[in-house]
Design a protein around this motif. Structure first.
Motif, PDB file in Angstrom:
ATOM      1  N   ALA A 191      78.258  82.169  75.011  1.00 13.84           N
ATOM      2  CA  ALA A 191      77.209  81.147  75.009  1.00 13.84           C
ATOM      3  C   ALA A 191      76.886  80.662  73.601  1.00 13.84           C
ATOM      4  O   ALA A 191      76.698  79.470  73.377  1.00 13.84           O
ATOM      5  CB  ALA A 191      75.944  81.678  75.681  1.00 13.84           C
ATOM      6  N   ASP A 192      76.808  81.582  72.642  1.00 11.55           N
ATOM      7  CA  ASP A 192      76.443  81.195  71.278  1.00 11.55           C
ATOM      8  C   ASP A 192      77.492  80.275  70.655  1.00 11.55           C
ATOM      9  O   ASP A 192      77.148  79.319  69.953  1.00 11.55           O
ATOM     10  CB  ASP A 192      76.236  82.428  70.400  1.00 11.55           C
ATOM     11  CG  ASP A 192      74.986  83.189  70.789  1.00 11.55           C
ATOM     12  OD1 ASP A 192      74.033  82.553  71.283  1.00 11.55           O
ATOM     13  OD2 ASP A 192      74.962  84.416  70.610  1.00 11.55           O
ATOM     14  N   LYS A 193      78.768  80.536  70.908  1.00 16.16           N
ATOM     15  CA  LYS A 193      79.826  79.680  70.366  1.00 16.16           C
ATOM     16  C   LYS A 193      79.705  78.265  70.924  1.00 16.16           C
ATOM     17  O   LYS A 193      79.857  77.286  70.203  1.00 16.16           O
ATOM     18  CB  LYS A 193      81.205  80.262  70.699  1.00 16.16           C
ATOM     19  CG  LYS A 193      81.506  81.555  69.999  1.00 16.16           C
ATOM     20  CD  LYS A 193      82.837  82.126  70.460  1.00 16.16           C
ATOM     21  CE  LYS A 193      83.016  83.538  69.941  1.00 16.16           C
ATOM     22  NZ  LYS A 193      84.174  84.194  70.535  1.00 16.16           N
ATOM     23  N   PHE A 194      79.423  78.151  72.209  1.00  7.53           N
ATOM     24  CA  PHE A 194      79.255  76.845  72.845  1.00  7.53           C
ATOM     25  C   PHE A 194      78.058  76.107  72.232  1.00  7.53           C
ATOM     26  O   PHE A 194      78.174  74.935  71.844  1.00  7.53           O
ATOM     27  CB  PHE A 194      79.050  77.008  74.357  1.00  7.53           C
ATOM     28  CG  PHE A 194      78.642  75.741  75.050  1.00  7.53           C
ATOM     29  CD1 PHE A 194      79.566  74.729  75.280  1.00  7.53           C
ATOM     30  CD2 PHE A 194      77.343  75.560  75.482  1.00  7.53           C
ATOM     31  CE1 PHE A 194      79.195  73.559  75.926  1.00  7.53           C
ATOM     32  CE2 PHE A 194      76.964  74.394  76.123  1.00  7.53           C
ATOM     33  CZ  PHE A 194      77.886  73.396  76.345  1.00  7.53           C
ATOM     34  N   LEU A 195      76.919  76.789  72.125  1.00  9.01           N
ATOM     35  CA  LEU A 195      75.728  76.158  71.549  1.00  9.01           C
ATOM     36  C   LEU A 195      75.995  75.698  70.123  1.00  9.01           C
ATOM     37  O   LEU A 195      75.663  74.561  69.759  1.00  9.01           O
ATOM     38  CB  LEU A 195      74.550  77.135  71.570  1.00  9.01           C
ATOM     39  CG  LEU A 195      73.950  77.442  72.931  1.00  9.01           C
ATOM     40  CD1 LEU A 195      72.984  78.608  72.837  1.00  9.01           C
ATOM     41  CD2 LEU A 195      73.261  76.216  73.492  1.00  9.01           C
ATOM     42  N   ASP A 196      76.570  76.565  69.317  1.00 15.79           N
ATOM     43  CA  ASP A 196      76.860  76.216  67.921  1.00 15.79           C
ATOM     44  C   ASP A 196      77.804  75.024  67.835  1.00 15.79           C
ATOM     45  O   ASP A 196      77.611  74.121  67.007  1.00 15.79           O
ATOM     46  CB  ASP A 196      77.460  77.412  67.178  1.00 15.79           C
ATOM     47  CG  ASP A 196      76.457  78.544  66.991  1.00 15.79           C
ATOM     48  OD1 ASP A 196      75.240  78.299  67.142  1.00 15.79           O
ATOM     49  OD2 ASP A 196      76.898  79.675  66.704  1.00 15.79           O
ATOM     50  N   HIS A 197      78.814  74.989  68.684  1.00 19.09           N
ATOM     51  CA  HIS A 197      79.799  73.890  68.678  1.00 19.09           C
ATOM     52  C   HIS A 197      79.138  72.564  69.037  1.00 19.09           C
ATOM     53  O   HIS A 197      79.337  71.540  68.345  1.00 19.09           O
ATOM     54  CB  HIS A 197      80.933  74.210  69.652  1.00 19.09           C
ATOM     55  CG  HIS A 197      81.931  73.114  69.788  1.00 19.09           C
ATOM     56  ND1 HIS A 197      82.865  72.821  68.805  1.00 19.09           N
ATOM     57  CD2 HIS A 197      82.139  72.198  70.775  1.00 19.09           C
ATOM     58  CE1 HIS A 197      83.588  71.790  69.186  1.00 19.09           C
ATOM     59  NE2 HIS A 197      83.175  71.393  70.388  1.00 19.09           N
ATOM     60  N   VAL A 198      78.334  72.545  70.091  1.00 18.79           N
ATOM     61  CA  VAL A 198      77.693  71.294  70.519  1.00 18.79           C
ATOM     62  C   VAL A 198      76.699  70.812  69.473  1.00 18.79           C
ATOM     63  O   VAL A 198      76.649  69.635  69.134  1.00 18.79           O
ATOM     64  CB  VAL A 198      77.007  71.470  71.895  1.00 18.79           C
ATOM     65  CG1 VAL A 198      76.189  70.250  72.255  1.00 18.79           C
ATOM     66  CG2 VAL A 198      78.056  71.734  72.974  1.00 18.79           C
ATOM     67  N   ILE A 199      75.914  71.741  68.939  1.00 20.48           N
ATOM     68  CA  ILE A 199      74.910  71.368  67.923  1.00 20.48           C
ATOM     69  C   ILE A 199      75.600  70.844  66.668  1.00 20.48           C
ATOM     70  O   ILE A 199      75.171  69.829  66.090  1.00 20.48           O
ATOM     71  CB  ILE A 199      73.996  72.562  67.604  1.00 20.48           C
ATOM     72  CG1 ILE A 199      73.096  72.842  68.822  1.00 20.48           C
ATOM     73  CG2 ILE A 199      73.152  72.295  66.359  1.00 20.48           C
ATOM     74  CD1 ILE A 199      72.346  74.139  68.763  1.00 20.48           C
ATOM     75  N   ALA A 200      76.676  71.471  66.229  1.00 21.12           N
ATOM     76  CA  ALA A 200      77.397  71.022  65.028  1.00 21.12           C
ATOM     77  C   ALA A 200      77.982  69.620  65.230  1.00 21.12           C
ATOM     78  O   ALA A 200      78.000  68.813  64.300  1.00 21.12           O
ATOM     79  CB  ALA A 200      78.507  72.021  64.685  1.00 21.12           C
ATOM     80  N   ASN A 201      78.435  69.326  66.443  1.00 18.49           N
ATOM     81  CA  ASN A 201      79.026  68.015  66.713  1.00 18.49           C
ATOM     82  C   ASN A 201      77.978  66.923  66.887  1.00 18.49           C
ATOM     83  O   ASN A 201      78.321  65.739  66.816  1.00 18.49           O
ATOM     84  CB  ASN A 201      79.941  68.073  67.944  1.00 18.49           C
ATOM     85  CG  ASN A 201      81.230  68.805  67.636  1.00 18.49           C
ATOM     86  OD1 ASN A 201      81.679  68.853  66.505  1.00 18.49           O
ATOM     87  ND2 ASN A 201      81.814  69.388  68.665  1.00 18.49           N
ATOM     88  N   LYS A 202      76.732  67.287  67.121  1.00 16.65           N
ATOM     89  CA  LYS A 202      75.655  66.284  67.265  1.00 16.65           C
ATOM     90  C   LYS A 202      75.208  65.779  65.910  1.00 16.65           C
ATOM     91  O   LYS A 202      74.655  64.694  65.804  1.00 16.65           O
ATOM     92  CB  LYS A 202      74.441  66.908  67.980  1.00 16.65           C
ATOM     93  CG  LYS A 202      74.623  67.014  69.482  1.00 16.65           C
ATOM     94  CD  LYS A 202      73.424  67.688  70.150  1.00 16.65           C
ATOM     95  CE  LYS A 202      72.172  66.889  69.945  1.00 16.65           C
ATOM     96  NZ  LYS A 202      71.012  67.447  70.643  1.00 16.65           N
ATOM     97  N   GLN A 203      75.427  66.565  64.872  1.00 20.69           N
ATOM     98  CA  GLN A 203      74.908  66.206  63.546  1.00 20.69           C
ATOM     99  C   GLN A 203      75.827  65.309  62.790  1.00 20.69           C
ATOM    100  O   GLN A 203      76.936  65.127  62.936  1.00 20.69           O
ATOM    101  CB  GLN A 203      74.629  67.496  62.748  1.00 20.69           C
ATOM    102  CG  GLN A 203      73.588  68.331  63.437  1.00 20.69           C
ATOM    103  CD  GLN A 203      73.415  69.686  62.776  1.00 20.69           C
ATOM    104  OE1 GLN A 203      74.114  70.063  61.843  1.00 20.69           O
ATOM    105  NE2 GLN A 203      72.457  70.441  63.268  1.00 20.69           N
TER     106      GLN A 203
END
Length: 154
Positions: free
Chosen positions: A142-154
């Motif tokens: 879950a943490d990898k998914f959250l980090d990936h999506v958040i990084a791509n939003k910025q």
């Protein structure tokens, strides 16, 4: 600080504790019954409530779940226990084999909503409701998914 899932039961907490301790291969189990603490002589508990669980915890794989019974004599104050889908326990564990073992054990007598599978958000994700009506979510990363999506939003 840590957040701990806390589950209330309607007189069957001890059975739930034993089930979860075995299913999750608990490393430590603690349980205290109402009979284990001093009783107020002005407000004695009925015999059927003395053997109910006042407080308990099971520890497993770095996680912890706490449980207790709602006393029938307290339901006028606490209200009736209502099973629902608004609370669930989420297990996020990198070890796929352990995740699969927990899923298998917790599904005994319960209902699998979504079998463990590879999804766009996790390499191993599943949902089930166990035999006590508690919902469980399993997620390998879950943490990898959250980090990936958040990084791509910025």
């Amino acid at each position: 600080m840590s957040a701990i899932a806390y589950l209330n039961f309607d007189g069957n907490a001890e059975q739930a504790i034993d089930f979860y301790a075995e299913a999750l291969k608990a490393t430590e189990v603690k349980k205290v019954k109402f009979a284990d603490i001093p009783q107020d002589p002005n407000y004695p508990l009925p015999d059927n409530e003395l053997n109910m669980i006042m407080e308990s915890s099971i520890e497993f794989s770095g996680g912890k779940v706490m449980m207790s019974d709602i006393l029938p004599s307290m339901k006028a104050v606490t209200g009736e226990l209502v099973k629902g889908n608004h609370i669930l326990i989420s297990l996020v564990i990198d070890d796929k084999q352990r995740l699969e073992e927990y899923f298998s054990q917790l599904s005994i007598g319960g209902h699998v909503i979504m079998p463990l599978s590879n999804t766009p958000w996790s390499s191993c994700f599943g949902l089930l409701v166990d035999k006590f009506g508690v919902s469980w979510k399993f997620n390998r990363d879950a943490d990898k998914f959250l980090d990936h999506v958040i990084a791509n939003k910025q």
